[in-house]
Design a protein around this motif. Sequence first.
Motif, short mmCIF file in Angstrom:
data_model
loop_
_atom_site.label_atom_id
_atom_site.label_comp_id
_atom_site.label_asym_id
_atom_site.label_seq_id
_atom_site.Cartn_x
_atom_site.Cartn_y
_atom_site.Cartn_z
N MET A 51 0.85 -1.19 0.00
CA MET A 51 0.00 0.00 0.00
C MET A 51 0.88 1.23 0.00
SD MET A 51 -2.98 0.87 2.76
CE MET A 51 -3.78 -0.68 2.44
N ALA A 52 0.64 2.17 -0.91
CA ALA A 52 1.50 3.32 -1.05
C ALA A 52 1.41 4.23 0.16
CB ALA A 52 1.13 4.09 -2.31
N SER A 53 0.21 4.42 0.73
CA SER A 53 0.05 5.24 1.92
C SER A 53 0.44 4.44 3.14
CB SER A 53 -1.42 5.69 2.04
OG SER A 53 -1.63 6.33 3.28
N THR A 54 1.01 5.15 4.16
CA THR A 54 1.41 4.46 5.38
C THR A 54 0.22 4.14 6.27
OG1 THR A 54 1.81 6.59 6.45
CG2 THR A 54 3.69 5.52 5.37
N ASP B 106 -8.03 -4.12 -1.65
CA ASP B 106 -7.20 -4.14 -2.86
C ASP B 106 -7.11 -2.76 -3.49
OD1 ASP B 106 -6.77 -6.84 -2.53
OD2 ASP B 106 -8.26 -7.45 -4.02
N ALA B 107 -8.23 -2.02 -3.48
CA ALA B 107 -8.21 -0.66 -4.02
C ALA B 107 -7.28 0.22 -3.22
CB ALA B 107 -9.62 -0.07 -4.03
N ASN C 277 -12.28 3.77 1.55
CA ASN C 277 -13.61 4.30 1.82
C ASN C 277 -14.43 4.46 0.55
OD1 ASN C 277 -13.11 4.43 4.58
ND2 ASN C 277 -12.28 6.51 4.45
N GLY C 278 -13.77 4.94 -0.51
CA GLY C 278 -14.48 5.13 -1.77
C GLY C 278 -14.99 3.82 -2.34
N ALA C 279 -14.16 2.77 -2.28
CA ALA C 279 -14.57 1.46 -2.79
C ALA C 279 -15.72 0.88 -1.96
CB ALA C 279 -13.38 0.51 -2.81
#
Length: 419
Positions: free
Chosen positions: A1-4, A351-352, A364-366
């Motif tokens: 995951m790119a965000s920590t 996964d998103a 949250n969006g997914a």
Amino acid sequence: MASTAKPQIAIIGAGPAGLTLGLLLHRQGVPFKIYDLRARPTDEEFTQQSGMLNLNEGTGLSAIRACNLYDEFIGLTGQCEEADVIADKEGNILHADSGSGGRPEISRHDLTKLLLSHIPAECISWEHKLLQATPSSSASQYILDFGSRGTSTVDLVIGADGAWSRIRSQLTDKKPHYSGVTFITLTIPDFTTRYPHLAEFVGPGTFAAPGDDGNVVMCQRGVRGAARIYLALKTTEDGVAEFSGLGKATAAEAKDKLLSLESGDGRWMTFGTFGPKLQELIIRGLEDQSGPLDIKPLYMLPVGQLAWQHKAGVSLIGDAAHLMTPFAGEGVNLAMRDALDFSTVIKSAWDAANGSSNGLKAFNGALESALPDIEKQLFERSEETAEETWRNLGLFTSPGAAPKLAELFSSHGPPAEME
């Protein structure tokens, strides 16, 4: 995951719904935490008798297969056959069959132990009683208050915490109400060996003998040769344990009360007019009773009013979402199907998040894109079953129920099996 920042997922309740969801997420590599108010069940507790559950294709069995547990599951079934027997209150057999297959029975304890054995211990926090769940100042997050156990801020909380869910109030003001039926449960160990004449009478599966006043004597075969006797009392109030005196009665006192020829003061009826074999089932069950009777009023959420307005970051599964009485035998099946559907959506959202530079926002969006549709399916599925359950309760406890049930079983198959 790119965000920590990784999404935090909490499941409240370690019953079949919560454990199934947790195991499915574990199988898919999605981190989560289950919180339950009880202490972790011991091996000794798992050896105690519990009710039998039938799992069905498309719901419970689909979830078992998705958990990769089917072979282990089948090895734990068969102690209660799918056979059904209907008798009248005199004990005359009106219908008997061997079942149609496809609905294997497993004890509630065995199912719980099976699911629990495949979930890492660190994924469940026992003895965590949820006092309150409140929205945080951040969008879609919730703060879970466990009192002396501390608090936890999560991005998604799934209430799988049963009839008196602490999460339900975040989504709806609907509360359980009394169904008009109270169960008294008795257990007879070594039933087949000790009472072969009664074992032959009730058959190897599920047995029901409705009376003319709403009461029903039911029996279900259990593990290690035991039998579970369920006395369904149609009562005007949910406090039968108190107003009947049964809650504090000794076994001998309970026998006198339950088998008296005098009615239970208008608020409940006795089993004094039932036939000798049915009364013997009650007597044998009371002989093995130690401690207070197991008396449980059955509660339900309002039929036709199970839906809630979707809200980000929170949802419900199992009894927390659609509490109903066991007169359709589908409660655990609905719960496990809920878990299966929710796990698919949560996995897609995870996964998103893994593929995004802003993991929480993507998660949250997914969820917001898919979860409302899954909740709608839950509403439709559970409302249909809730209506069936309510009809079945009315049928079992109606005047002249025995011949009507026998005819229904003979022509269309069983409408219900007790959980």
